[in-house]
Design a protein around this motif. Structure first.
Motif, mmCIF file in Angstrom:
data_model
loop_
_atom_site.group_PDB
_atom_site.id
_atom_site.type_symbol
_atom_site.label_atom_id
_atom_site.label_comp_id
_atom_site.label_asym_id
_atom_site.label_seq_id
_atom_site.Cartn_x
_atom_site.Cartn_y
_atom_site.Cartn_z
ATOM 1 N N GLU A 234 29.520 42.471 44.165
ATOM 2 C CA GLU A 234 30.762 42.010 43.539
ATOM 3 C C GLU A 234 31.183 40.688 44.174
ATOM 4 O O GLU A 234 30.931 40.447 45.353
ATOM 5 N N GLN A 257 29.497 35.777 37.262
ATOM 6 C CA GLN A 257 29.407 36.870 36.297
ATOM 7 C C GLN A 257 28.344 36.618 35.237
ATOM 8 O O GLN A 257 27.517 37.495 34.950
ATOM 9 N N LYS A 263 29.648 41.385 39.512
ATOM 10 C CA LYS A 263 30.898 41.901 38.987
ATOM 11 C C LYS A 263 32.046 41.104 39.597
ATOM 12 O O LYS A 263 32.088 40.891 40.811
ATOM 13 N N LEU A 265 35.967 40.569 40.542
ATOM 14 C CA LEU A 265 37.205 41.298 40.794
ATOM 15 C C LEU A 265 38.249 40.364 41.386
ATOM 16 O O LEU A 265 37.970 39.639 42.344
#
Length: 339
Positions: A234, A257, A263, A265
């Motif tokens: 992430e 991404q 991912k 966040l």
């Protein structure tokens, strides 16, 4: 092309006087057409609100020389919109997106020979700004305003460049919880001078600010945005109403991404949970991407990937971003304006 006598390979992030800058004055409810001038000084009223009450904002963006000799201006529409937000926050008249971008184009063309050559790793940094001027003494919006854009050739903002740097958590606050942290205004940077100086005097590249309300969450790295790469694949960056919406940050989140399958966040980044990150970095127009080798908090040093080597994911993000900026890699739609 005839270049100035500049050591392009050793450019720092320092002021260099270039030939022309754009200037326009807001008076009687409208902006003048604006002109290019050679004089790099301003004459303003001693009562100007920019001097006494901090009614001013600014932007930073870069133009890049490509391998084929063309010029790339990176996402100027985003800077124009962010300046409009800053102006609204300080009750200043904003300039249109078209006016902002055309002023930048005019300055780039007039100072084209100051754009560092392709391969030097330098860029032409543009500094648009708006300040409140005119005769005034009360705490109120200014009667007149100046919008100007100047440019300088620059290299790395942090002296280590694309090498890991060490940072320390500051005891000072950069901005108030409901203040001007999300606007690019000078007061935020004035507040950072003392803590930044203290950090550098103790051997750190700069300091990191925690959230002003609870002092438990990371917000910004000096004048740059923070991001971390978790062990769960992430890319995580702080979500806060007092963090500046960085254009470089938003760009690397999208690239991470869409091109690296990470991912994304945006959430609270607690300083007590640094162990979740295998890599960390600071990013911004000036800094580009600076890997964070370590963060010191309460006399304890947390080391990320390495204090000597750049982590593989940050290296990939950096190569993708700079490849786009210098025209070596295809850009997402609308990111590059060819000059």
């Amino acid at each position: 092309m005839s270049y100035p006598n500049i050591d392009w390979k050793n450019l720092a992030f320092d002021y260099i006087k270039t030939d022309f800058r754009f200037i326009s004055v807001w008076k009687d409810g409208e902006w003048q057409e604006g002109i290019l001038i050679r004089d790099n000084s301003l004459k303003i009223s001693e009562g100007s609100t920019a001097l006494h009450y901090g009614q001013q904002c600014f932007e930073g963006l870069k133009a890049y020389r490509c391998k084929d000799g063309s010029i790339n201006l990176f996402r100027p529409n985003m800077n124009a919109r962010r300046m409009q937000h800053s102006c609204n926050r300080l009750l200043m008249p904003s300039v249109t997106e078209e006016f902002f971008i055309q002023a930048c184009i005019d300055v780039i063309k007039a100072n084209e020979h100051f754009i560092p050559p392709y391969g030097s790793n330098g860029a032409l940094y543009l500094r648009p700004y708006i300040i409140g001027v005119g005769d005034n003494i009360g705490v109120r919006p200014a009667p007149e305003y100046i919008f100007s854009v100047f440019c300088i050739p620059v290299g790395n903002y942090f002296k280590n460049g694309m090498k890991p740097s060490d940072f320390i958590i500051s005891n000072f606050d950069r901005a108030a919880p409901n203040g001007t942290g999300a606007a690019k205004v000078g007061g935020n940077y004035a507040a950072s001078l003392m803590p930044g100086n203290i950090a550098k005097a103790n051997g750190f590249a700069d300091c990191i600010y925690l959230d002003p309300l609870t002092h438990s969450k990371i917000e910004e790295v000096g004048s740059a945005n923070f991001f971390g790469i978790s062990y769960n694949n992430e890319i995580i960056t702080p979500k806060s109403s007092s963090v500046l919406p960085g254009i470089t940050k938003l760009s690397i989140l999208q690239l991470a991404q869409e091109r690296l399958n990470l991912k994304v966040l945006e959430e609270d980044v607690f300083v007590s949970e640094l162990d979740r990150f295998q890599e960390a970095g600071a990013c911004g127009t000036a800094a580009v991407i600076t890997p964070i080798g370590s963060i010191t908090y309460l006399e304890k040093q947390h080391i990320f990937y390495s204090k000597e080597e750049v982590g593989p994911t940050i290296r990939k993000i950096y190569n993708e971003l700079t490849g786009i900026q210098f025209g070596d890699i295809s850009a997402p739609n609308g990111w590059i304006l060819k000059i």
